[in-house]
Design a protein around this motif. Structure first.
Motif: not given
Length: 157
Positions: A93-120
């Motif tokens: 989370i800290v790494k993502l926060f710094s990347q979005t603040r410094e470089k102006g990047w954004t967080l985009v969801p690509l896909k949802i899937y089930f792995k070992h019965g858990r939603a990821k």
């Protein structure tokens, strides 16, 4: 099958994200869900179009993901567009926060899937493409199709 032969059931994908953004890194995150949301996801009733992630108070939340109401949910059904918390390690989370603040990047969801019965959720650190970048990608795809078509015709002869 995913990495290390783990069965993965893909629920939905955000195909437009790869067209609209340059993907720099991807992360696997858990999703905090209620019971009827899990049942709707298992039925494949979710949509990632126009969804995005944001960091607030040291936590990551997923906005605008639509999970349809569960048919047998009655009064215990969920709000289809509610804010959902994503589960990541604090260092990520800290790494993502710094990347979005410094470089102006954004967080985009690509896909949802089930792995070992858990939603990821596969979450991407991305930067936006300009129109000329999109046109170049479309041109490359068209060229690849033409090459494949020519090779098939050559093999038939």
């Amino acid at each position: 099958m995913g990495k290390n032969n783990i069965p993965i059931k893909i629920v939905c994908e955000n195909r437009k994200a790869r067209h609209d953004y340059f993907i720099h890194e991807t992360y696997e995150a858990g999703i905090e869900l209620v019971g009827t949301e899990v049942k709707s996801l298992r039925a494949g009733k979710a949509n990632l179009k126009d969804s995005f992630a944001l960091i607030k108070d040291g936590e990551i939340y997923l906005e605008n993901m639509h999970v349809s109401l569960y048919d047998q949910g009655n009064q215990f059904n969920h709000d289809p567009l509610r804010r959902r918390k994503l589960l990541l390690h604090k260092a990520e989370i800290v790494k993502l926060f710094s990347q979005t603040r410094e470089k102006g990047w954004t967080l985009v969801p690509l896909k949802i899937y089930f792995k070992h019965g858990r939603a990821k959720l596969e979450l991407a650190l991305a930067s936006g493409k300009h129109n000329y970048d999109k046109r170049q990608d479309l041109r490359k795809k068209a060229d690849q199709r033409d090459i494949q078509r020519a090779l098939k015709e050559r093999q038939r002869d």
